[in-house]
Design a protein around this motif. Structure first.
Motif, PDB file in Angstrom:
ATOM      1  N   THR A  49      37.700  -0.113  55.747  1.00  0.00           N
ATOM      2  CA  THR A  49      38.823  -1.009  55.490  1.00  0.00           C
ATOM      3  C   THR A  49      39.127  -1.705  56.801  1.00  0.00           C
ATOM      4  OG1 THR A  49      39.762   0.490  53.839  1.00  0.00           O
ATOM      5  CG2 THR A  49      41.258  -1.112  54.816  1.00  0.00           C
ATOM      6  N   ASN A  53      42.814  -6.320  56.208  1.00  0.00           N
ATOM      7  CA  ASN A  53      43.075  -5.990  54.804  1.00  0.00           C
ATOM      8  C   ASN A  53      44.150  -4.924  54.659  1.00  0.00           C
ATOM      9  OD1 ASN A  53      41.261  -7.839  53.785  1.00  0.00           O
ATOM     10  ND2 ASN A  53      39.566  -6.392  53.701  1.00  0.00           N
ATOM     11  N   ASN A  57      47.743  -5.575  52.857  1.00  0.00           N
ATOM     12  CA  ASN A  57      48.163  -4.757  51.717  1.00  0.00           C
ATOM     13  C   ASN A  57      49.506  -4.076  51.983  1.00  0.00           C
ATOM     14  OD1 ASN A  57      45.748  -5.486  50.564  1.00  0.00           O
ATOM     15  ND2 ASN A  57      44.730  -3.529  50.951  1.00  0.00           N
ATOM     16  N   TYR A  73      51.366   4.109  50.070  1.00  0.00           N
ATOM     17  CA  TYR A  73      50.185   3.626  50.794  1.00  0.00           C
ATOM     18  C   TYR A  73      50.089   4.312  52.158  1.00  0.00           C
ATOM     19  CZ  TYR A  73      46.632   0.086  52.030  1.00  0.00           C
ATOM     20  OH  TYR A  73      45.475  -0.565  52.380  1.00  0.00           O
TER      21      TYR A  73
END
Length: 151
Positions: A49, A53, A57, A73
């Motif tokens: 990742t 990104n 997010n 998250y």
């Protein structure tokens, strides 16, 4: 010349309230938690990742589902980090990773950043630089043995 000792597997190298041990990261996290999260996530995911990104997010979740989205998250990556280094839930066993991120995401993000940095995987440099740093001359990543202590 011997290599510097890594923190002991199974033990956090700093406490949850040690934010001021790295004042620059503390400041960055207070101003833009997305940046600290993004850097940590890239290292924890071993480059799968990108920081961009992960940060995007995290920001989207903070914007769309303010508390719950970012908490879930963030706790996902804290759990991955803990499992990688066999770290206990902190500050206590009854406090889950999501609870810690919900109560104080800033402290959690700062602690995770310090943990990676203390294990020679500085999130500021990104995964590629961290990978190059932790690789030993024989091509194997130096995994600390249980019981190794920091001096």
């Amino acid at each position: 010349m011997s290599a510097p000792q890594l923190p002991t597997m199974g033990k956090w190298s700093t406490g949850i309230c040690g934010c001021f041990e790295d004042c620059s990261n503390c400041w960055v996290t207070c101003v833009c938690p997305c940046l600290t999260f993004a850097r940590n996530a890239e290292i924890v995911d071993e480059g799968r990742t990108t920081a961009y990104n992960a940060g995007r997010n995290y920001l989207a979740l903070l914007t769309l589902v303010p508390v719950l989205g970012a908490t879930l998250y963030g706790c996902t990556y804290r759990t991955k980090l803990r499992h990688r280094f066999e770290l206990p839930e902190q500050p206590c066993v009854s406090c889950g990773d999501c609870f810690v991120h919900h109560l104080c995401c800033f402290c959690a993000l700062c602690q995770e950043h310090r943990e990676l940095k203390n294990r020679h995987m500085d999130p500021v440099g990104g995964w590629k630089k961290s990978y190059e740093t932790i690789m030993s001359p024989n091509g194997a990543a130096p995994i600390p043995e249980p019981g190794m202590a920091r001096k």
